[in-house]
Enzyme design. Structure first.
Site, short mmCIF file in Angstrom:
data_model
loop_
_atom_site.label_atom_id
_atom_site.label_comp_id
_atom_site.label_asym_id
_atom_site.label_seq_id
_atom_site.Cartn_x
_atom_site.Cartn_y
_atom_site.Cartn_z
N PRO A 168 0.81 -1.21 0.00
CA PRO A 168 0.00 0.00 0.00
C PRO A 168 0.85 1.26 0.00
CG PRO A 168 0.24 -0.75 2.24
CD PRO A 168 1.04 -1.70 1.38
N TRP A 169 0.15 2.40 -0.01
CA TRP A 169 0.85 3.69 -0.08
C TRP A 169 1.15 4.30 1.28
CZ3 TRP A 169 -2.43 6.72 2.56
CH2 TRP A 169 -3.81 6.57 2.38
N LYS A 193 4.39 -5.58 -6.44
CA LYS A 193 3.83 -4.37 -7.02
C LYS A 193 3.64 -3.34 -5.91
CE LYS A 193 -0.26 -2.66 -7.55
NZ LYS A 193 -0.02 -1.18 -7.52
N PRO A 194 4.47 -2.30 -5.88
CA PRO A 194 4.21 -1.23 -4.91
C PRO A 194 3.05 -0.37 -5.37
CG PRO A 194 6.07 -0.64 -6.30
CD PRO A 194 5.63 -2.02 -6.73
N SER A 195 2.49 0.41 -4.45
CA SER A 195 1.47 1.38 -4.86
C SER A 195 2.04 2.26 -5.96
CB SER A 195 1.06 2.25 -3.67
OG SER A 195 0.34 3.37 -4.12
N GLU A 196 1.23 2.52 -6.97
CA GLU A 196 1.69 3.39 -8.06
C GLU A 196 1.96 4.81 -7.58
OE1 GLU A 196 -2.77 2.59 -8.94
OE2 GLU A 196 -1.12 1.62 -7.89
N SER A 246 -6.94 -2.10 0.97
CA SER A 246 -8.33 -1.90 1.37
C SER A 246 -9.11 -3.21 1.25
CB SER A 246 -8.98 -0.85 0.48
OG SER A 246 -9.09 -1.34 -0.85
N GLU A 267 -4.15 -8.55 4.43
CA GLU A 267 -4.12 -7.62 5.57
C GLU A 267 -4.82 -6.37 5.09
OE1 GLU A 267 -3.88 -4.89 7.93
OE2 GLU A 267 -1.85 -4.54 7.20
N CYS A 301 -4.18 1.56 9.31
CA CYS A 301 -5.32 0.65 9.45
C CYS A 301 -5.61 0.29 10.90
CB CYS A 301 -5.10 -0.61 8.61
SG CYS A 301 -3.53 -1.42 8.89
N GLU A 398 -14.41 3.52 7.42
CA GLU A 398 -12.99 3.83 7.60
C GLU A 398 -12.65 5.09 6.81
OE1 GLU A 398 -8.75 1.42 7.50
OE2 GLU A 398 -10.18 1.07 5.88
#
Length: 495
Positions: A168-169, A193-196, A246, A267, A301, A398
């Protein structure tokens, strides 16, 4: 220089940060290579709105090439002894440690984090690699023995193979470490794959460890989730997919993975209740919410974002909490003593502002904050929403920003019921001086982590993960290495 609002100001550094960017390209087979597409993604500093650099958009063909590299490398990596894999993880930790300032500066520039959060992220990433290095050498399982007459059983713990990872970012390098370390420690290879929006520190890590990790063991493909993430999830040669993200993203990954019946490790989101009983140390609880509710700007989170306080002390607690939150300092990367920074992006900033508008439409009381702060940058005031009735939207949605709500309860049973009435089950906390209550209440809360008289304290040795809509699987601890392994029973007939 500061940007004025009614109560809060944004502290800004005298000079802008000068991060060291990774090479341009996809990291496949131990080197940066050109993407198969000319598409690019702008990487923005959310505290200044400045475009820092660009990364490749990423394609299905890029993912296929990365998976092929991981498949080619998996047998040799799996064949290494735990000691040898452990040595590689320790070298990775040492490289991050030696380049700590570089990583902190780059992470802050890409995410808008204040110094304290960036420093903690890098320290925790280092510790994650060092812990996993030890845990990789210390698996425990059933001993070899006769469990059936004249038959000796041996349980082998094997890597699952190639793991697809989606990070995630909100904690780019740290969440990458939470996945990379146990995945490699268990003997797998991976494609990540990281968050873009926040790929820079993950790519920088790949650059700096390229000579330490065998080619193809770690591969990184940047690009949008709908292309890169989906292909990783459905790829027939990927044996397990792990995502931190998410609930919606987790559902998409699980659905795509179902086609090849691969395992998934999820997660996902959270809406952590903070249950404050009448006998609690109210000042300590208010300070705890200040820290754990607004850490990383509430983009966390496990954030302490939903307070349930006993009605007899609600007025006093709310007064203490509002005072604490009114003192929070806001700043851009490089500013002194900032507690919270910007939202991660314009899109997320706008989502949080829409949520605040909905809170106003619902007639709830915003006791402090609740507004955007004039730019540059995507800053929002730390916010406390009070007098929240049972069942209000804010108790279950959330927001993932600097917003904490306060509602009341009248007895222990109501507190437990209300705390559990959410789709999420990641984390919660209980605040009380009653030793019996401190033992019984956590057992009745449906959350993967429950703190007593603290919140958001993480230990690498302890598992992190949730129940219900927050997903399944565990990060950190030796349980993470279990999750990225498979067991094989071999039975020998001695008759």
């Amino acid at each position: 220089m500061t940007t004025e609002t009614a109560l809060f100001t944004v502290r800004r550094a005298e000079s802008s940060l000068a991060p060291s960017f990774p090479p341009f390209g996809q990291f496949i087979g131990g080197a940066f290579v050109p993407s198969s597409s000319s598409e690019t993604v702008d990487i923005v500093n959310p505290a200044t709105e400045e475009v820092l650099t660009q990364v490749p958009g990423g394609t299905v063909e890029d993912v296929d090439a990365a998976v092929a590299a991981a498949v080619a490398a998996k047998d040799a990596w799996a064949a290494k002894t735990p000691r040898d894999r452990s040595a590689v993880l320790l070298k990775i930790a040492d490289i991050i440690e030696a380049n700590r300032e570089l990583f902190e500066t780059l992470e802050a520039a890409n995410t808008g984090k204040p110094a304290a959060v960036a420093e903690d992220d890098i320290s925790s990433a280092i510790d994650t690699f060092r812990f996993s290095a030890g845990a990789a050498r210390a698996y425990s399982t059933l001993g070899a023995d006769d469990y059936a007459e004249n038959h000796t059983s041996v349980v082998h713990r094997e890597p699952v193979g190639v793991v697809g990872v989606i990070t995630p970012w909100n904690y780019p390098l740290l969440m990458a470490a939470w996945k990379i370390a146990p995945i490699l420690g268990a003997g797998n290879t991976l494609v990540l794959k990281p968050s873009e929006q926040t790929p820079l520190t993950t790519l920088k890590l790949a650059e700096l460890i390229a000579d330490v990790v065998p080619a193809g063991v770690i591969n990184i493909v940047t690009g949008p989730g709908r292309v890169v993430g989906n292909r990783l999830s459905e790829h027939p040669d990927v044996d397990l997919v792990a995502i931190t993200g998410s609930v919606g993203s987790g559902q998409k990954v699980a659905a795509a993975a179902a086609g090849s019946v691969k395992r998934v490790h999820l997660e996902l989101g959270g809406k952590a209740p903070v249950v404050v009983f009448a006998d609690a140390d109210l000042e300590a609880a208010a300070k705890g919410v200040r820290s754990a509710g607004f850490w990383n700007g509430g983009q966390e989170c496990g954030a302490a974002c939903r307070v349930l306080v006993h009605e007899s002390v609600a007025e006093k607690f709310t007064e203490l909490l509002v005072r604490e939150i009114s003192e929070i300092t806001i700043g851009a990367p490089g500013a002194d003593d900032a507690e919270i920074g910007s939202m991660i992006s314009k899109a997320h900033y706008e989502r949080v502002l829409v949520a605040l508008d909905e809170i106003r439409k619902d007639g709830l009381t915003i006791a402090v904050g609740g507004n955007a702060i004039d730019g540059p940058g995507y800053f929002i005031e730390p916010t406390v929403v009070t007098n929240v009735p049972a069942g209000a939207a804010i108790t279950s949605n959330e927001i993932f920003g600097p917003v904490v709500s306060v509602e009341t309860f009248s007895n222990d049973e109501e507190a437990i019921t209300r705390a559990n009435e959410t789709i999420y089950g990641l984390a919660a906390s209980v605040w009380t001086k009653d030793s019996a209550r401190s033992l019984t209440i956590p057992r009745k809360l449906d959350f993967g982590t429950v703190w007593v008289n603290s919140h958001l304290v993480i230990a690498t040795e302890m598992p992190w993960g949730g129940f219900k809509g927050s997903g399944y699987g565990r990060d950190l601890s030796s349980y993470a290495l279990d999750d990225f392994s498979r067991t094989k029973h071999v039975m020998y007939n001695r008759g």
